[in-house]
Design a protein around this motif. Structure first.
Motif, short mmCIF file in Angstrom:
data_model
loop_
_atom_site.label_atom_id
_atom_site.label_comp_id
_atom_site.label_asym_id
_atom_site.label_seq_id
_atom_site.Cartn_x
_atom_site.Cartn_y
_atom_site.Cartn_z
N SER A 1 2.14 -3.82 -4.87
CA SER A 1 1.35 -2.63 -5.18
C SER A 1 2.09 -1.35 -4.80
O SER A 1 2.04 -0.35 -5.51
N SER A 2 2.81 -1.40 -3.69
CA SER A 2 3.52 -0.20 -3.23
C SER A 2 4.68 0.17 -4.14
O SER A 2 4.97 1.35 -4.34
N THR A 3 5.36 -0.85 -4.70
CA THR A 3 6.46 -0.53 -5.61
C THR A 3 5.94 0.03 -6.93
O THR A 3 6.56 0.90 -7.54
N VAL A 4 4.78 -0.47 -7.37
CA VAL A 4 4.16 0.09 -8.57
C VAL A 4 3.79 1.55 -8.32
O VAL A 4 4.05 2.42 -9.16
N ASN A 5 3.22 1.82 -7.17
CA ASN A 5 2.87 3.21 -6.84
C ASN A 5 4.11 4.11 -6.80
O ASN A 5 4.09 5.26 -7.25
N THR A 6 5.19 3.57 -6.24
CA THR A 6 6.43 4.33 -6.17
C THR A 6 6.95 4.67 -7.56
O THR A 6 7.33 5.81 -7.85
N LEU A 7 6.95 3.67 -8.40
CA LEU A 7 7.42 3.87 -9.78
C LEU A 7 6.58 4.91 -10.50
O LEU A 7 7.10 5.82 -11.15
N MET A 8 5.27 4.80 -10.37
CA MET A 8 4.38 5.71 -11.07
C MET A 8 4.48 7.13 -10.53
O MET A 8 4.45 8.11 -11.29
N MET A 9 4.60 7.27 -9.22
CA MET A 9 4.74 8.60 -8.64
C MET A 9 6.06 9.25 -9.09
O MET A 9 6.11 10.46 -9.37
N ILE B 1 -2.96 -18.32 -14.34
CA ILE B 1 -3.53 -17.16 -15.01
C ILE B 1 -4.37 -16.32 -14.05
O ILE B 1 -4.28 -15.09 -14.02
N ASN B 2 -5.16 -17.00 -13.24
CA ASN B 2 -6.00 -16.27 -12.28
C ASN B 2 -5.17 -15.53 -11.24
O ASN B 2 -5.49 -14.41 -10.85
N ALA B 3 -4.07 -16.20 -10.78
CA ALA B 3 -3.19 -15.54 -9.80
C ALA B 3 -2.54 -14.31 -10.41
O ALA B 3 -2.44 -13.25 -9.76
N GLY B 4 -2.07 -14.43 -11.65
CA GLY B 4 -1.46 -13.28 -12.32
C GLY B 4 -2.46 -12.18 -12.55
O GLY B 4 -2.16 -10.99 -12.35
N ARG B 5 -3.67 -12.55 -12.97
CA ARG B 5 -4.70 -11.56 -13.23
C ARG B 5 -5.09 -10.83 -11.95
O ARG B 5 -5.29 -9.61 -11.94
N GLN B 6 -5.20 -11.57 -10.85
CA GLN B 6 -5.57 -10.95 -9.58
C GLN B 6 -4.50 -9.95 -9.13
O GLN B 6 -4.81 -8.87 -8.63
N ALA C 1 -0.30 -6.64 -3.45
CA ALA C 1 -0.84 -7.70 -4.29
C ALA C 1 -0.37 -9.08 -3.84
O ALA C 1 -0.95 -10.09 -4.22
N CYS C 2 0.67 -9.10 -3.03
CA CYS C 2 1.16 -10.36 -2.47
C CYS C 2 0.06 -10.99 -1.61
O CYS C 2 -0.48 -10.32 -0.72
N PRO C 3 -0.28 -12.27 -1.83
CA PRO C 3 -1.36 -12.90 -1.05
C PRO C 3 -1.05 -12.97 0.44
O PRO C 3 -1.96 -13.08 1.26
N MET C 4 0.23 -12.88 0.80
CA MET C 4 0.60 -12.88 2.21
C MET C 4 0.70 -11.47 2.76
O MET C 4 1.03 -11.27 3.93
N HIS C 5 0.47 -10.47 1.88
CA HIS C 5 0.55 -9.05 2.25
C HIS C 5 1.94 -8.69 2.77
O HIS C 5 2.09 -7.83 3.63
N GLU D 1 -2.96 -4.32 -8.26
CA GLU D 1 -2.00 -3.23 -8.46
C GLU D 1 -2.64 -2.07 -9.21
O GLU D 1 -2.40 -0.89 -8.89
N LEU D 2 -3.46 -2.37 -10.22
CA LEU D 2 -4.15 -1.31 -10.95
C LEU D 2 -5.12 -0.56 -10.05
O LEU D 2 -5.24 0.67 -10.14
N GLN D 3 -5.79 -1.29 -9.18
CA GLN D 3 -6.74 -0.65 -8.27
C GLN D 3 -6.03 0.33 -7.34
O GLN D 3 -6.50 1.46 -7.12
#
Length: 321
Positions: free
Chosen positions: A155-163, A6-11, A146-150, A16-18
């Protein structure tokens, strides 16, 4: 383990929201230029991208196409092996590449320039070769994935979708694209059923119309009522103009009141009654029946002549709920 998951998913969601929260402040002249380029184009929008960018690109192309902008997705590799021939000078290409340095661009950009095809960029590197070659650049950069290994695009795909959604919605609203336009792109969906269907698309015609003349006996009208199972019989004059309807309720009231089956149906019918126009929207016609608390009605053409009949079940079967 459950707390860890749950914590991993929440993070992931918080990161991504940030990153996505920074997008609204990036909309400026380039966004306006991109939207205007699409609106002024007389051709199509060709969306292209590799990997995760390509997957998001397919969705962006589908969103554009369903909201009034002809668009389709072309994979860069396919473009370099023949599909560039599908692109014309009046078209616009929206290329998605976070790095803006995909090797395919070395061959694609010169071909687009030769054809005078407008190039729009969606990238995280606003000084990349892609951005520098584009008419307008939409910044989808992130400070961290958002991937812990970067590593994995998140996050970048979310930004792409939203843009992509922001661009499509801005163009849609600027064009005055409305619900009915949307329904035409989705005729098989619930919205299409509600907005595109007219009464004449759903009504019963020919022998399926329960109808009798004013001089028909109550007995014959009762048989016609049973034959079609619509819940009413339309009573017309010799010119096929509706004079009234004869329903199960009319039959019961007539017989309880001492009426005979040999009498003319004109004596037992409900005079006038509700009629629907064949050209009216089905959803509006259904509302008329619901408001009047009746289950069926005759349908007339613009000249007032009987041309069909319909009941609530016909609307429900068409997906108009």
């Amino acid at each position: 383990m459950s707390d860890f998951l749950i914590n991993a998913g929440r993070q992931t969601l918080m990161l991504e929201l940030q990153e996505a929260s920074r997008l609204p402040d990036r909309l400026g002249d380039d966004f306006v230029r991109a939207a205007n380029t699409i609106m002024q184009s007389e051709g199509k929008v060709i969306v292209s991208g590799i990997g995760k960018s390509g997957h998001i690109g397919k969705k962006i192309a589908a969103t554009l196409a369903s909201t009034g902008t002809p668009a389709f997705f072309v994979h860069p590799a396919e473009a370099l092996h023949g599909d560039l021939g599908m692109i014309e000078s009046r078209d616009v290409m929206l290329f998605i590449s976070y790095s803006g340095a995909a090797k395919e661009l070395d061959l694609i950009i010169p071909r687009l320039q030769e054809k005078s095809v407008a190039l729009l960029a969606m990238t995280g590197k606003i000084r990349s070769p892609l951005a520098l070659a584009a008419t307008a650049t939409l910044d989808i950069s992130v400070e961290r994935e958002a991937c812990p290994m970067h590593l994995a695009p998140t996050s970048s795909t979310v930004n792409t979708l939203m843009m992509g959604d922001a661009l499509a919605m801005a163009v849609m609203q600027a064009r005055g694209f409305n619900e009915e336009d949307f329904a035409r792109s989705h005729p098989a969906g619930a919205l299409g059923a509600r907005l595109l269907n007219k009464v004449h698309h759903l009504m019963r015609t020919g022998d399926a119309i329960p109808q009798v003349k004013l001089t028909t006996s109550v007995m014959d009208a009762m048989l016609e009522l049973s034959r079609t199972g619509l819940g009413l019989v339309v009573v017309c004059d010799d010119s096929s103009r509706v004079q009234g309807v004869f329903t199960d309720g009319d039959l019961r009231r007539w017989l309880v009141g001492g009426g005979t089956l040999a009498a003319k149906v004109a004596e037992a019918m409900t005079q006038g009654g509700v009629t629907l126009n064949a050209e009216s929207r089905a959803v509006e016609a259904k509302e008329v029946l619901m408001k009047r608390k009746i289950a069926a009605a005759p349908v007339v053409d613009d000249n007032g002549l009987l041309c069909g009949a319909i009941n609530l079940q016909d609307f429900y079967q068409a997906g108009i709920l």
